[in-house]
Enzyme design. Structure first.
Site, PDB file in Angstrom:
ATOM      1  N   LEU A 108       1.720   2.620  -5.906  1.00 14.06           N
ATOM      2  CA  LEU A 108       3.235   3.083  -5.855  1.00 14.06           C
ATOM      3  C   LEU A 108       4.066   2.067  -5.920  1.00 14.06           C
ATOM      4  CD1 LEU A 108       3.295   6.262  -3.475  1.00 14.06           C
ATOM      5  CD2 LEU A 108       2.680   5.989  -5.817  1.00 14.06           C
ATOM      6  N   GLY A 153      -1.793   4.294  -4.399  1.00 19.02           N
ATOM      7  CA  GLY A 153      -1.453   5.385  -5.386  1.00 19.02           C
ATOM      8  C   GLY A 153      -1.986   5.083  -6.653  1.00 19.02           C
ATOM      9  N   ASN A 177      -5.701   1.366   0.241  1.00 15.60           N
ATOM     10  CA  ASN A 177      -5.448   0.343   1.468  1.00 15.60           C
ATOM     11  C   ASN A 177      -3.992   0.306   2.074  1.00 15.60           C
ATOM     12  OD1 ASN A 177      -3.802  -0.258  -0.932  1.00 15.60           O
ATOM     13  ND2 ASN A 177      -3.686  -2.177  -0.564  1.00 15.60           N
ATOM     14  N   GLU A 178      -3.418   1.624   2.247  1.00 16.88           N
ATOM     15  CA  GLU A 178      -1.839   1.663   2.735  1.00 16.88           C
ATOM     16  C   GLU A 178      -1.774   0.946   4.293  1.00 16.88           C
ATOM     17  OE1 GLU A 178      -3.740   4.093   0.896  1.00 16.88           O
ATOM     18  OE2 GLU A 178      -1.953   5.109  -0.283  1.00 16.88           O
TER      19      GLU A 178
HETATM   20  C1  LIG Z   1       3.725  10.106  11.043  1.00 19.96           C
HETATM   21  C2  LIG Z   1       3.766   9.713   9.770  1.00 19.96           C
HETATM   22  C3  LIG Z   1       3.913  11.015   8.930  1.00 19.96           C
HETATM   23  C4  LIG Z   1       4.158  10.923   7.483  1.00 19.96           C
HETATM   24  C5  LIG Z   1       3.956   9.944   6.629  1.00 19.96           C
HETATM   25  C6  LIG Z   1       4.426  10.265   5.323  1.00 19.96           C
HETATM   26  C7  LIG Z   1       4.316   9.692   4.231  1.00 19.96           C
HETATM   27  C8  LIG Z   1       3.556   8.276   4.193  1.00 19.96           C
HETATM   28  C9  LIG Z   1       4.401   7.167   4.010  1.00 19.96           C
HETATM   29  C10 LIG Z   1       4.250   6.283   2.878  1.00 19.96           C
HETATM   30  C11 LIG Z   1       3.065   6.570   1.931  1.00 19.96           C
HETATM   31  C12 LIG Z   1       3.439   5.562   1.063  1.00 19.96           C
HETATM   32  C13 LIG Z   1       2.236   5.382   0.003  1.00 19.96           C
HETATM   33  C14 LIG Z   1       2.172   4.386  -0.781  1.00 19.96           C
HETATM   34  C15 LIG Z   1       1.030   4.038  -1.294  1.00 19.96           C
HETATM   35  C16 LIG Z   1       1.068   3.050  -2.356  1.00 19.96           C
HETATM   36  O1  LIG Z   1       0.515   2.982  -3.557  1.00 19.96           O
HETATM   37  S1  LIG Z   1       1.595   1.532  -1.758  1.00 19.96           S
HETATM   38  C17 LIG Z   1       1.282   0.315  -2.842  1.00 19.96           C
HETATM   39  C18 LIG Z   1       0.120  -0.397  -2.407  1.00 19.96           C
HETATM   40  N1  LIG Z   1      -0.179  -1.620  -3.491  1.00 19.96           N
HETATM   41  C19 LIG Z   1      -0.739  -2.449  -3.088  1.00 19.96           C
HETATM   42  O2  LIG Z   1      -1.302  -3.017  -1.931  1.00 19.96           O
HETATM   43  C20 LIG Z   1      -1.115  -3.515  -4.294  1.00 19.96           C
HETATM   44  C21 LIG Z   1      -0.303  -4.621  -4.066  1.00 19.96           C
HETATM   45  N2  LIG Z   1      -0.301  -5.788  -5.191  1.00 19.96           N
HETATM   46  C22 LIG Z   1      -1.204  -6.634  -5.394  1.00 19.96           C
HETATM   47  O3  LIG Z   1      -2.113  -6.565  -4.390  1.00 19.96           O
HETATM   48  C23 LIG Z   1      -1.482  -7.470  -6.530  1.00 19.96           C
HETATM   49  O4  LIG Z   1      -0.199  -7.542  -7.015  1.00 19.96           O
HETATM   50  C24 LIG Z   1      -2.368  -7.111  -7.619  1.00 19.96           C
HETATM   51  C25 LIG Z   1      -3.943  -7.265  -6.934  1.00 19.96           C
HETATM   52  C26 LIG Z   1      -2.364  -5.642  -8.013  1.00 19.96           C
HETATM   53  C27 LIG Z   1      -2.508  -7.756  -8.882  1.00 19.96           C
HETATM   54  O5  LIG Z   1      -2.263  -9.283  -8.479  1.00 19.96           O
HETATM   55  P1  LIG Z   1      -1.534 -10.359  -9.391  1.00 19.96           P
HETATM   56  O6  LIG Z   1      -2.265 -10.090 -10.798  1.00 19.96           O
HETATM   57  O7  LIG Z   1      -1.997 -11.692  -8.826  1.00 19.96           O
HETATM   58  O8  LIG Z   1      -0.057  -9.935  -9.698  1.00 19.96           O
HETATM   59  P2  LIG Z   1       0.906 -10.453  -8.642  1.00 19.96           P
HETATM   60  O9  LIG Z   1       0.506 -10.031  -7.283  1.00 19.96           O
HETATM   61  O10 LIG Z   1       1.540 -11.756  -8.735  1.00 19.96           O
HETATM   62  O11 LIG Z   1       1.987  -9.265  -8.906  1.00 19.96           O
HETATM   63  C28 LIG Z   1       3.001  -9.566 -10.023  1.00 19.96           C
HETATM   64  C29 LIG Z   1       4.256  -8.825  -9.566  1.00 19.96           C
HETATM   65  O12 LIG Z   1       3.836  -7.220  -9.416  1.00 19.96           O
HETATM   66  C30 LIG Z   1       4.519  -7.388  -8.182  1.00 19.96           C
HETATM   67  N3  LIG Z   1       3.887  -6.061  -7.490  1.00 19.96           N
HETATM   68  C31 LIG Z   1       2.474  -6.182  -7.211  1.00 19.96           C
HETATM   69  N4  LIG Z   1       2.331  -5.028  -6.656  1.00 19.96           N
HETATM   70  C32 LIG Z   1       3.407  -4.160  -6.576  1.00 19.96           C
HETATM   71  C33 LIG Z   1       3.703  -2.824  -6.178  1.00 19.96           C
HETATM   72  N5  LIG Z   1       2.785  -2.137  -5.800  1.00 19.96           N
HETATM   73  N6  LIG Z   1       4.994  -2.558  -6.436  1.00 19.96           N
HETATM   74  C34 LIG Z   1       6.095  -3.353  -6.859  1.00 19.96           C
HETATM   75  N7  LIG Z   1       5.672  -4.344  -7.322  1.00 19.96           N
HETATM   76  C35 LIG Z   1       4.388  -4.996  -7.109  1.00 19.96           C
HETATM   77  C36 LIG Z   1       4.532  -8.676  -7.258  1.00 19.96           C
HETATM   78  O13 LIG Z   1       5.364  -8.519  -6.390  1.00 19.96           O
HETATM   79  C37 LIG Z   1       4.817  -9.691  -8.683  1.00 19.96           C
HETATM   80  O14 LIG Z   1       5.999  -9.651  -8.734  1.00 19.96           O
HETATM   81  P3  LIG Z   1       6.993 -10.946  -9.129  1.00 19.96           P
HETATM   82  O15 LIG Z   1       6.419 -11.267 -10.288  1.00 19.96           O
HETATM   83  O16 LIG Z   1       6.728 -11.971  -7.893  1.00 19.96           O
HETATM   84  O17 LIG Z   1       8.477 -10.650  -9.208  1.00 19.96           O
END
Ligand SMILES: CC/C=C\C/C=C\C/C=C\CC/C=C/CC(=O)SCCNC(=O)CCNC(=O)[C@H](O)C(C)(C)COP(=O)(O)OP(=O)(O)OC[C@H]1O[C@@H](n2cnc3c(N)ncnc32)[C@H](O)[C@@H]1OP(=O)(O)O
Length: 302
Positions: A108, A153, A177-178
Site C-alpha cells: 500500500l 499489500g 510485514n505490517e
Molecule cells: C486495533 C486495530 C484495529 C484495526 C486496524 C485496522 C486496520 C489496520 C491498519 C492499517 C493497515 C494498513 C496496511 C498496510 C499494508 C501495507 O502495504 S503498508 C506498506 C508496506 N510496505 C513496505 O514496507 C515496503 C517499503 N518499501 C521498501 O522496503 C523498499 O522501497 C523496497 C524494498 C520495496 C524497494 O527498495 P528500493 O528499490 O531500494 O527503493 P526505495 O526504498 O529507494 O524506494 C523508492 C521510493 O519509493 C518510496 N516507497 C517505497 N515503498 C513505498 C510505499 N509502500 N509507499 C510509498 N512510497 C514508497 C521510497 O520512499 C522511495 O521514495 P523517494 O524516491 O525517496 O522519494
C-alpha cells in the site's frame, strides 16, 4: 465521514481507461502474451495489459514506478483492468506480474495513509477492500508471476491469486510485514494468509512481520513454485494450461465455495472495517510511526 465513496465514480472522474498505452507499446503492435497474433496491448497509465484472446488469457503488468506502491489511482486502474477482462468472454485467465525491474509491489502507498484527512483514508481503504474482494473472488484464473520484492499489500494481492510463481532471487522476499511499520494487518489480510500457509505459520509470520526469501516462501507454502528469474512468465503460462483444462463452471464454483466465507466476513462489516482503519491510521502514534518508516526508506539511500 463520507464512507460511501463510489470507486466507479472515482474511476470515471480520474481515468480514461483503455487508451492505447503510452511508452514502449505506443503505436506498434506488441506480440500478444502467448500467441503473437497481432492483438494490441491496451491498458491505462499504470497497468499494461497484453491480451492473448486466442489462448484465453492476458498478462497484466503493473507499472507504477519506482516500486508499484498501491496508490488510489493505481488501485483504481487495476480494478478497471480486471473488470474489463472479466467482462470479455474471450478471457478465462490473467497472469499478474510487474513491469518494474526487481519490484513486484512495495504494498500500500504510505503516502495515502500519512498526513491525509479521514475522508481520504476512508476512500483509500474502500478501494483497498474492493481490490482484494475483486481479485480474491474473480471468476477468472489468476496466477501471479512474482518477479520482485513483494511487501504487505502487494503480498496480499499475490495471495489473492489462485497460484503463485516466484523468481528465484534472494532479494525477492515476500510477506505481510505490517508489524515492522508499527501497523497491523487487518483480519482479512490475516485470513488470506492463514488460508494459504496455515494458522501457525501465519501467526509467526504476522507477529514478526516476516518477509520470506524464495526458498522459505516455497517451504511454507506462500508460493507454489520457485523458478529461475527468466522463466517466471513462461512457468506461469505453463501452469495455466492445467487450470484452463478444467471445466470452467466447476472450477469457478469450487473457487467460490472455498473463498466465499472469507470474503463474506469482510462484506458483512465493510463499513465498520473502514471506520476501524480510519480511527487506527489517524492516531498520532501511528502517523508518527509511518513518518519514521518513510524517513528510514529515504535515509537508506544516503
Ligand atoms: C486495533 C486495530 C484495529 C484495526 C486496524 C485496522 C486496520 C489496520 C491498519 C492499517 C493497515 C494498513 C496496511 C498496510 C499494508 C501495507 O502495504 S503498508 C506498506 C508496506 N510496505 C513496505 O514496507 C515496503 C517499503 N518499501 C521498501 O522496503 C523498499 O522501497 C523496497 C524494498 C520495496 C524497494 O527498495 P528500493 O528499490 O531500494 O527503493 P526505495 O526504498 O529507494 O524506494 C523508492 C521510493 O519509493 C518510496 N516507497 C517505497 N515503498 C513505498 C510505499 N509502500 N509507499 C510509498 N512510497 C514508497 C521510497 O520512499 C522511495 O521514495 P523517494 O524516491 O525517496 O522519494
Amino acid at each position: 465521514m463520507a464512507l460511501a465513496v463510489g470507486i466507479r465514480g472515482l474511476t470515471r472522474s480520474l481515468l480514461r481507461p483503455w487508451v492505447r498505452v503510452p511508452g514502449p507499446a505506443r503505436g506498434r503492435t506488441e506480440p500478444a502474451a502467448g500467441g503473437g497474433d497481432g492483438v494490441r496491448c491496451f491498458g491505462s497509465p499504470r497497468v499494461l495489459v497484453e491480451p492473448d484472446p486466442a489462448a484465453g488469457f492476458a498478462v497484466m503488468k503493473m507499472r507504477n514506478p519506482p516500486v508499484n506502491s498501491l496508490s488510489l489511482e493505481f488501485l483504481t486502474e487495476l480494478l478497471i483492468s480486471l473488470e474489463k477482462l472479466e467482462s470479455d468472454k474471450a478471457f478465462h485467465a490473467i497472469i499478474l506480474t510487474s513491469d518494474c525491474p526487481g519490484i513486484f509491489s512495495a504494498g500500500l502507498d504510505l503516502m495515502e495513509m500519512c498526513g491525509r484527512d479521514p475522508t481520504h483514508y476512508a476512500e483509500y481503504w474502500k478501494a483497498v477492500q474492493e481490490l482484494w474482494l475483486r481479485f480474491y473472488l474473480s471468476h477468472l484464473v489468476v496466477i501471479s508471476a512474482i518477479n520482485g520484492v513483494n511487501a504487505a499489500g502487494g503480498c496480499l494481492l499475490a495471495l489473492s491469486c489462485d497460484y503463485r510463481v516466484l523468481a528465484d532471487n534472494p532479494k525477492y522476499a515476500m510477506g505481510l510485514n505490517e508489524t515492522l511499520l508499527g501497523i497491523i494487518a487487518p483480519f482479512w489480510f490475516k485470513d488470506t494468509l492463514v488460508n494459504t500457509v496455515g494458522h501457525r505459520t501465519a501467526e509467526r509470520a504476522l507477529q514478526l512481520g516476516l518477509l520470506f526469501p524464495p526458498a522459505e516462501a516455497l517451504q511454507v507454502g506462500m508460493v507454489d513454485k520457485v523458478v529461475p528469474e527468466d522463466q517466471v512468465l513462461s512457468a506461469a503460462r505453463s501452469e495455466l494450461a492445467q487450470w484452463l483444462a478444467i471445466p470452467g463452471h466447476a472450477r469457478q464454483l469450487t473457487k467460490s465455495l472455498m473463498r466465499k466465507p472469507t470474503a463474506d466476513r469482510l462484506l458483512k462489516e465493510r463499513d465498520a472495517d473502514i471506520q476501524n482503519f480510519v480511527r487506527f491510521i489517524s492516531r498520532d502514534a501511528i502517523q508518527k510511526a509511518l513518518r519514521v518508516y518513510l524517513e528510514k526508506l529515504k535515509q537508506k539511500k544516503t
